[in-house]
Design a protein around this motif. Sequence first.
Motif, PDB file in Angstrom:
ATOM      1  N   UNK A  72       4.596  12.993 -29.187  1.00  0.00           N
ATOM      2  CA  UNK A  72       4.182  14.214 -29.873  1.00  0.00           C
ATOM      3  C   UNK A  72       2.672  14.287 -30.048  1.00  0.00           C
ATOM      4  N   UNK A  73       2.012  13.129 -30.254  1.00  0.00           N
ATOM      5  CA  UNK A  73       0.555  13.118 -30.386  1.00  0.00           C
ATOM      6  C   UNK A  73      -0.119  13.459 -29.064  1.00  0.00           C
ATOM      7  N   UNK A  74       0.521  13.120 -27.953  1.00  0.00           N
ATOM      8  CA  UNK A  74      -0.092  13.293 -26.641  1.00  0.00           C
ATOM      9  C   UNK A  74      -0.017  14.724 -26.112  1.00  0.00           C
ATOM     10  N   UNK A  75       0.861  15.556 -26.662  1.00  0.00           N
ATOM     11  CA  UNK A  75       1.014  16.905 -26.114  1.00  0.00           C
ATOM     12  C   UNK A  75       0.227  17.919 -26.927  1.00  0.00           C
ATOM     13  N   UNK A  76      -0.101  19.028 -26.268  1.00  0.00           N
ATOM     14  CA  UNK A  76      -0.766  20.144 -26.925  1.00  0.00           C
ATOM     15  C   UNK A  76       0.229  21.296 -26.977  1.00  0.00           C
ATOM     16  N   UNK A  77       0.509  21.773 -28.180  1.00  0.00           N
ATOM     17  CA  UNK A  77       1.507  22.820 -28.375  1.00  0.00           C
ATOM     18  C   UNK A  77       0.785  24.134 -28.627  1.00  0.00           C
ATOM     19  N   UNK A  92       6.612  35.453 -39.150  1.00  0.00           N
ATOM     20  CA  UNK A  92       6.044  34.111 -39.293  1.00  0.00           C
ATOM     21  C   UNK A  92       6.616  33.217 -38.203  1.00  0.00           C
ATOM     22  N   UNK A  93       5.928  32.127 -37.940  1.00  0.00           N
ATOM     23  CA  UNK A  93       6.386  31.136 -36.972  1.00  0.00           C
ATOM     24  C   UNK A  93       7.461  30.284 -37.654  1.00  0.00           C
ATOM     25  N   UNK A  94       8.591  30.108 -36.985  1.00  0.00           N
ATOM     26  CA  UNK A  94       9.701  29.342 -37.556  1.00  0.00           C
ATOM     27  C   UNK A  94       9.775  27.955 -36.925  1.00  0.00           C
ATOM     28  N   UNK A  95      10.580  27.106 -37.521  1.00  0.00           N
ATOM     29  CA  UNK A  95      10.786  25.756 -36.994  1.00  0.00           C
ATOM     30  C   UNK A  95      11.421  25.806 -35.607  1.00  0.00           C
ATOM     31  N   UNK A  96      12.300  26.772 -35.373  1.00  0.00           N
ATOM     32  CA  UNK A  96      12.920  26.912 -34.051  1.00  0.00           C
ATOM     33  C   UNK A  96      11.880  27.297 -33.002  1.00  0.00           C
ATOM     34  N   UNK A  98       8.729  26.447 -33.055  1.00  0.00           N
ATOM     35  CA  UNK A  98       7.932  25.241 -32.809  1.00  0.00           C
ATOM     36  C   UNK A  98       8.701  24.255 -31.936  1.00  0.00           C
ATOM     37  N   UNK A  99       9.998  24.090 -32.200  1.00  0.00           N
ATOM     38  CA  UNK A  99      10.812  23.183 -31.385  1.00  0.00           C
ATOM     39  C   UNK A  99      10.848  23.647 -29.931  1.00  0.00           C
ATOM     40  N   UNK A 138       7.281   9.596 -39.605  1.00  0.00           N
ATOM     41  CA  UNK A 138       7.086  11.031 -39.445  1.00  0.00           C
ATOM     42  C   UNK A 138       5.837  11.229 -38.585  1.00  0.00           C
ATOM     43  N   UNK A 139       5.758  12.374 -37.950  1.00  0.00           N
ATOM     44  CA  UNK A 139       4.634  12.679 -37.073  1.00  0.00           C
ATOM     45  C   UNK A 139       4.064  14.037 -37.448  1.00  0.00           C
ATOM     46  N   UNK A 140       2.816  14.254 -37.071  1.00  0.00           N
ATOM     47  CA  UNK A 140       2.163  15.533 -37.315  1.00  0.00           C
ATOM     48  C   UNK A 140       1.833  16.163 -35.979  1.00  0.00           C
ATOM     49  N   UNK A 141       2.163  17.448 -35.848  1.00  0.00           N
ATOM     50  CA  UNK A 141       1.889  18.189 -34.623  1.00  0.00           C
ATOM     51  C   UNK A 141       0.860  19.257 -34.957  1.00  0.00           C
TER      52      UNK A 141
END
Length: 148
Positions: A72-77, A92-96, A98-99, A138-141
Amino acid sequence: MKLILTQQVSGLGEPGDVIEVRDGYGRNYLVPRGFAIKWTRGAESQVESIKKARSAREIATVEHAKEVAGQLKAIKVTLRTRTGANGRLFGAVTAADIAAAVKDADGPDLDRRRIEIGNPIKTTGTHQVSVRLHAEVSATIDVNVVSA
């Protein structure tokens, strides 16, 4: 009130856990929203099937969770959405969302229920989103929201 969780609830437990909560919290919040079902002897037999389904999609070990966090750290979303004046989004942007954007960026499959959005994302720009991969990891995107 004794309940069986059907979804993960922060601070309470994972799907299949049998919990004891106050009557009002269970009756007015957890049960109507589908987060839990009332505990009965018959429902107790459902606990095993809920736990089997959870283990099938769960990140099992801490090592695997750390590996996914590294991916997850290596990708750019980047997420393209419709915007109005001044960079405000329609909705608004939802969790779905983002997934799906993580999967489109050749990232790992994420369960939308594990994505925690602190404040609603309603503007363009870069926003940080937390993902609970495991109880200990946990990770941060960084999600870059741009106008479509």
